[in-house]
Design a protein around this motif. Structure first.
Motif, PDB file in Angstrom:
ATOM      1  N   LEU A   1       5.194  24.134  54.459  1.00 34.06           N
ATOM      2  CA  LEU A   1       6.358  22.959  54.328  1.00 34.06           C
ATOM      3  C   LEU A   1       6.364  22.950  56.022  1.00 34.06           C
ATOM      4  O   LEU A   1       6.816  23.414  56.596  1.00 34.06           O
ATOM      5  N   ARG A   2       6.089  21.826  55.926  1.00 35.93           N
ATOM      6  CA  ARG A   2       5.779  21.015  57.828  1.00 35.93           C
ATOM      7  C   ARG A   2       7.229  20.481  57.984  1.00 35.93           C
ATOM      8  O   ARG A   2       8.230  19.931  57.473  1.00 35.93           O
ATOM      9  N   GLY A   3       7.682  20.839  59.522  1.00 29.85           N
ATOM     10  CA  GLY A   3       9.230  20.045  59.673  1.00 29.85           C
ATOM     11  C   GLY A   3      10.249  21.343  60.161  1.00 29.85           C
ATOM     12  O   GLY A   3      10.814  20.378  60.576  1.00 29.85           O
ATOM     13  N   VAL A   4       9.716  22.084  59.401  1.00 25.94           N
ATOM     14  CA  VAL A   4      10.779  23.096  59.330  1.00 25.94           C
ATOM     15  C   VAL A   4      10.582  23.955  59.429  1.00 25.94           C
ATOM     16  O   VAL A   4       9.468  24.913  58.815  1.00 25.94           O
ATOM     17  N   ASP A   5      10.983  25.484  60.246  1.00 26.11           N
ATOM     18  CA  ASP A   5      10.634  26.743  60.476  1.00 26.11           C
ATOM     19  C   ASP A   5      12.071  28.031  59.927  1.00 26.11           C
ATOM     20  O   ASP A   5      12.558  27.800  60.490  1.00 26.11           O
ATOM     21  N   ILE A   6      11.864  28.326  59.076  1.00 27.07           N
ATOM     22  CA  ILE A   6      12.947  29.158  58.226  1.00 27.07           C
ATOM     23  C   ILE A   6      13.022  30.581  59.150  1.00 27.07           C
ATOM     24  O   ILE A   6      14.050  30.838  60.009  1.00 27.07           O
ATOM     25  N   ARG A   7      12.093  30.469  59.290  1.00 24.01           N
ATOM     26  CA  ARG A   7      12.390  31.905  60.258  1.00 24.01           C
ATOM     27  C   ARG A   7      12.935  31.705  61.547  1.00 24.01           C
ATOM     28  O   ARG A   7      13.673  32.687  61.380  1.00 24.01           O
ATOM     29  N   LYS A   8      12.510  30.756  62.013  1.00 24.76           N
ATOM     30  CA  LYS A   8      13.131  30.336  63.383  1.00 24.76           C
ATOM     31  C   LYS A   8      14.210  30.175  63.183  1.00 24.76           C
ATOM     32  O   LYS A   8      16.147  30.855  63.694  1.00 24.76           O
ATOM     33  N   ALA A   9      15.325  29.793  62.206  1.00 25.91           N
ATOM     34  CA  ALA A   9      16.483  29.319  61.531  1.00 25.91           C
ATOM     35  C   ALA A   9      17.194  30.264  61.683  1.00 25.91           C
ATOM     36  O   ALA A   9      18.527  30.542  61.799  1.00 25.91           O
ATOM     37  N   ALA A  10      16.495  31.157  60.767  1.00 29.62           N
ATOM     38  CA  ALA A  10      17.566  32.445  60.418  1.00 29.62           C
ATOM     39  C   ALA A  10      17.282  33.391  61.235  1.00 29.62           C
ATOM     40  O   ALA A  10      18.221  34.384  61.608  1.00 29.62           O
ATOM     41  N   THR A  11      16.482  33.539  62.658  1.00 30.99           N
ATOM     42  CA  THR A  11      16.652  34.775  63.675  1.00 30.99           C
ATOM     43  C   THR A  11      17.413  34.246  64.490  1.00 30.99           C
ATOM     44  O   THR A  11      17.497  34.895  65.449  1.00 30.99           O
ATOM     45  N   SER A  12      16.899  32.812  65.196  1.00 31.15           N
ATOM     46  CA  SER A  12      17.826  32.763  65.661  1.00 31.15           C
ATOM     47  C   SER A  12      18.723  31.552  65.377  1.00 31.15           C
ATOM     48  O   SER A  12      18.952  30.599  65.313  1.00 31.15           O
ATOM     49  N   LEU A  13      20.654  32.914  65.323  1.00 31.65           N
ATOM     50  CA  LEU A  13      21.249  31.889  65.047  1.00 31.65           C
ATOM     51  C   LEU A  13      22.416  30.699  65.887  1.00 31.65           C
ATOM     52  O   LEU A  13      22.934  30.269  65.280  1.00 31.65           O
ATOM     53  N   ILE A  14      22.298  31.646  67.091  1.00 31.59           N
ATOM     54  CA  ILE A  14      22.778  30.447  68.548  1.00 31.59           C
ATOM     55  C   ILE A  14      21.435  29.456  68.463  1.00 31.59           C
ATOM     56  O   ILE A  14      22.080  28.456  69.195  1.00 31.59           O
TER      57      ILE A  14
ATOM     58  N   PRO B   1      21.193  43.398  71.030  1.00 33.99           N
ATOM     59  CA  PRO B   1      20.330  42.338  70.046  1.00 33.99           C
ATOM     60  C   PRO B   1      19.846  43.215  68.760  1.00 33.99           C
ATOM     61  O   PRO B   1      19.373  43.911  68.736  1.00 33.99           O
ATOM     62  N   GLY B   2      19.205  42.513  68.299  1.00 34.67           N
ATOM     63  CA  GLY B   2      19.051  43.204  66.691  1.00 34.67           C
ATOM     64  C   GLY B   2      19.447  43.596  65.917  1.00 34.67           C
ATOM     65  O   GLY B   2      20.081  43.208  65.105  1.00 34.67           O
ATOM     66  N   LEU B   3      20.115  44.537  66.368  1.00 35.55           N
ATOM     67  CA  LEU B   3      20.652  45.919  65.141  1.00 35.55           C
ATOM     68  C   LEU B   3      22.032  44.359  64.548  1.00 35.55           C
ATOM     69  O   LEU B   3      22.280  44.310  63.813  1.00 35.55           O
ATOM     70  N   GLY B   4      22.274  44.266  66.355  1.00 40.38           N
ATOM     71  CA  GLY B   4      23.596  43.460  66.573  1.00 40.38           C
ATOM     72  C   GLY B   4      23.949  42.294  65.588  1.00 40.38           C
ATOM     73  O   GLY B   4      24.646  42.173  65.268  1.00 40.38           O
ATOM     74  N   THR B   5      22.539  41.855  66.022  1.00 44.77           N
ATOM     75  CA  THR B   5      22.411  39.851  65.285  1.00 44.77           C
ATOM     76  C   THR B   5      22.745  40.407  63.897  1.00 44.77           C
ATOM     77  O   THR B   5      23.234  39.727  63.423  1.00 44.77           O
ATOM     78  N   ALA B   6      22.054  41.306  63.004  1.00 40.46           N
ATOM     79  CA  ALA B   6      21.639  41.787  62.004  1.00 40.46           C
ATOM     80  C   ALA B   6      23.092  41.660  60.665  1.00 40.46           C
ATOM     81  O   ALA B   6      23.058  41.619  59.937  1.00 40.46           O
ATOM     82  N   LEU B   7      23.557  42.964  61.915  1.00 38.27           N
ATOM     83  CA  LEU B   7      24.725  43.571  61.205  1.00 38.27           C
ATOM     84  C   LEU B   7      25.826  42.598  61.708  1.00 38.27           C
ATOM     85  O   LEU B   7      26.494  42.563  60.813  1.00 38.27           O
ATOM     86  N   GLY B   8      25.714  41.757  62.268  1.00 30.46           N
ATOM     87  CA  GLY B   8      27.193  40.706  63.085  1.00 30.46           C
ATOM     88  C   GLY B   8      26.311  39.319  61.653  1.00 30.46           C
ATOM     89  O   GLY B   8      27.600  39.552  61.521  1.00 30.46           O
ATOM     90  N   ALA B   9      26.055  39.360  61.259  1.00 27.56           N
ATOM     91  CA  ALA B   9      25.429  38.567  60.601  1.00 27.56           C
ATOM     92  C   ALA B   9      25.649  38.581  59.281  1.00 27.56           C
ATOM     93  O   ALA B   9      26.391  37.589  57.992  1.00 27.56           O
ATOM     94  N   LYS B  10      25.494  39.405  58.818  1.00 25.82           N
ATOM     95  CA  LYS B  10      25.584  40.133  57.535  1.00 25.82           C
ATOM     96  C   LYS B  10      27.877  40.113  57.378  1.00 25.82           C
ATOM     97  O   LYS B  10      27.979  39.869  56.470  1.00 25.82           O
ATOM     98  N   VAL B  11      28.052  40.929  58.247  1.00 24.75           N
ATOM     99  CA  VAL B  11      29.740  40.867  58.635  1.00 24.75           C
ATOM    100  C   VAL B  11      30.236  39.560  58.270  1.00 24.75           C
ATOM    101  O   VAL B  11      30.602  38.720  57.748  1.00 24.75           O
ATOM    102  N   GLY B  12      29.570  38.527  59.573  1.00 22.39           N
ATOM    103  CA  GLY B  12      29.871  37.009  58.882  1.00 22.39           C
ATOM    104  C   GLY B  12      29.309  36.458  57.726  1.00 22.39           C
ATOM    105  O   GLY B  12      30.802  35.207  57.153  1.00 22.39           O
ATOM    106  N   GLN B  13      28.680  36.964  57.232  1.00 26.28           N
ATOM    107  CA  GLN B  13      28.573  36.095  56.101  1.00 26.28           C
ATOM    108  C   GLN B  13      28.920  36.336  54.039  1.00 26.28           C
ATOM    109  O   GLN B  13      29.946  36.075  54.158  1.00 26.28           O
ATOM    110  N   TRP B  14      29.523  37.922  54.861  1.00 30.52           N
ATOM    111  CA  TRP B  14      31.009  38.978  53.889  1.00 30.52           C
ATOM    112  C   TRP B  14      32.430  38.564  54.026  1.00 30.52           C
ATOM    113  O   TRP B  14      32.610  37.643  53.037  1.00 30.52           O
ATOM    114  N   ALA B  15      32.544  37.611  55.145  1.00 32.21           N
ATOM    115  CA  ALA B  15      33.719  37.553  55.792  1.00 32.21           C
ATOM    116  C   ALA B  15      34.696  35.560  55.191  1.00 32.21           C
ATOM    117  O   ALA B  15      35.124  35.340  54.461  1.00 32.21           O
ATOM    118  N   GLU B  16      32.948  35.229  55.091  1.00 29.87           N
ATOM    119  CA  GLU B  16      33.388  34.022  54.696  1.00 29.87           C
ATOM    120  C   GLU B  16      32.888  33.515  53.749  1.00 29.87           C
ATOM    121  O   GLU B  16      33.698  33.180  52.652  1.00 29.87           O
TER     122      GLU B  16
END
Length: 458
Positions: free
Chosen positions: A317-330, A432-447
């Motif tokens: 898929l050209r024009g977008v990096d899904i991995r980068k978008a998912a790991t660099s949340l800010i 970073p790492g664990l905090g980012t992943a855990l925070g993203a999971k909590v944010g997703q659940w809350a949303e």
């Protein structure tokens, strides 16, 4: 001596035949027909109600008695041009009620759209119902076209050769068309009240529509004045195959419906042929079912309806990096400008009047997986959402939802608001790492939780 008399007669007969042949060959040099050109031009012009010009008119006796008309121009803007027409009559029929022309050979025909539009006016209507049929004044046996070209408004077909054979009663027997480069061959034969069509092509591009290059194409079917049913369509193109069937109607506008099986077709050159951005590569397999009802052939793609499951293997898929978008949340670039390599991408595609809906998407690429739904508007604008999951030592596995926006040419992926807030909080507390992943999971659940409450209020 009597034994030699047959030999003498044969010799004399041969000499007579040679003299006759020479005389027939010399006829055009002694008999000029150019004086008849003005009368012939006026006669044809009066019938067609168009100006007619003829360059030359000649008669010859070999190999059979025939008439040659050269340099024909019809119409104010030369809607029809013909290099040469050769008429070979059946001399024995000149005194019959119906004259027979054994063949008409047309060389160098150029036919324009304007001429095609005028053909119904030029051809007289048949007699009234109930009237006794009269024998035709002239009957043709064979019509040959060599080096012909048809120039329509936006396309040109040819040069090609064609042969049309007619039965003794004037009925149609068969017709064949072969392009001069040999890439396309078409044979048409009557079949009861319809016409059987058998066409084949190699290394060929259609003169109209998308510039799809067929390594090999076979089309078999039956046509009638109302439409055509192609029951056997097979093609080899871009490293894969297509097999299917299609029905076409043209009584009121244009109607198309059919189905196909697509196997291992390289998608990037296919997108280019369709005039779409080459933002994906890989080998496509699908089973589309399609239909369209348009007022003209040029509107078919605008009103096309299509449904198909699909799968693409070993692509990018050209024009977008899904991995980068998912790991660099800010990140503010939304993974824009990169690419996503995948082992397999599957889903379901629905097309309705230019809007494309990709549902049940599932992307697998090593440690990355993603699923979701995306809609592409007729103006190639993107909207939708995908959920990503990445398994890595530095980042614990977590589902990260991403909103899809931008265009097909410039897609963008941004994390949802709740995901960003949760990731920021987790990073601040746990790093970073664990905090980012855990925070993203909590944010997703809350949303999701508050989103469901909002839906209930509505």
């Amino acid at each position: 001596m009597p034994a030699f008399r047959p030999l003498k007669w044969i010799t004399r007969a041969s000499l007579i035949l040679v003299v006759v042949a020479l005389l027939l060959a010399l006829v055009p040099f002694f008999i000029s027909l150019d004086d008849y050109i003005p009368a012939l031009e006026n006669e044809v012009s009066a019938r067609l109600k168009e100006p007619v010009k003829i360059g030359s008119l000649r008669a010859a006796g070999l190999p059979l008695p025939h008439l040659t008309i050269s340099g024909i121009r019809i119409g104010k803007t030369e809607d029809i041009k013909v290099g040469k027409v050769t008429l070979t009559p059946d001399l024995w029929s000149l005194f019959d009620a119906t004259r027979v022309i054994k063949s008409i050979e047309i060389d160098g025909l150029v036919l324009t759209q304007q001429a095609i539009d005028k053909i119904p006016v030029w051809i007289p209507a048949g007699g009234k119902p109930g009237q006794p049929s009269q024998p035709p004044v002239v009957r043709l046996e064979i019509i040959k076209l060599d080096d012909a070209v048809i120039k329509l408004e936006a396309i040109s077909f040819g040069p090609f050769d064609a042969r049309l054979s007619l039965a003794g009663d004037g009925g149609f027997e068969s017709a064949s068309i072969v392009t001069r480069d040999g890439q396309l061959k078409v044979l048409v034969k009557p079949e009861l009240s319809n016409y059987a069509i058998d066409a084949s092509a190699k290394a060929w591009k259609p003169p109209a529509g998308p510039a799809i290059h067929f390594d090999e194409l076979i089309v078999k079917g039956v046509a009638s004045p109302k439409g055509a049913n192609f029951s056997d369509v097979r093609a080899k193109l871009y490293g894969g195959t297509i097999r299917g069937q299609m029905a076409v109607g043209w009584q009121k506008g244009m109607q198309v419906k059919g189905s196909a099986t697509i196997s291992q077709v390289e998608i990037s050159p296919l997108l280019k042929a369709l005039g779409k951005p080459q933002n994906m590569s890989g080998r496509l397999s699908a089973r589309p079912v399609f239909s369209a009802n348009a007022s003209s052939p040029g509107q078919i793609l605008d009103v096309l309806r299509l449904e198909t499951p699909f799968g693409v293997q070993g692509g990018v898929l050209r024009g977008v990096d899904i991995r980068k978008a998912a790991t660099s949340l800010i990140s503010q670039d939304g993974g824009k400008g990169g690419e996503t390599r995948f082992d397999k991408l599957t889903g379901h595609l629905g097309i309705d009047r230019g809007t494309r809906r990709l549902t049940r998407l599932d992307i697998v690429s090593g440690s990355l997986s993603a699923d979701g739904n995306v809609t592409i508007s007729p103006r190639d604008e993107l909207s939708g959402r995908i959920n990503t999951s990445i398994k890595a030592a530095s980042v614990a596995a977590a589902s990260v939802p991403l909103n899809v926006s931008g265009t097909v040419d410039s897609p963008q992926l941004f994390p949802t608001g709740g995901t960003v807030a949760g990731a920021a909080a987790g990073t601040a507390v746990l790093g970073p790492g664990l905090g980012t992943a855990l925070g993203a999971k909590v944010g997703q659940w809350a949303e999701n939780l508050f989103g469901k409450k909002e839906d209930k209020k509505k």
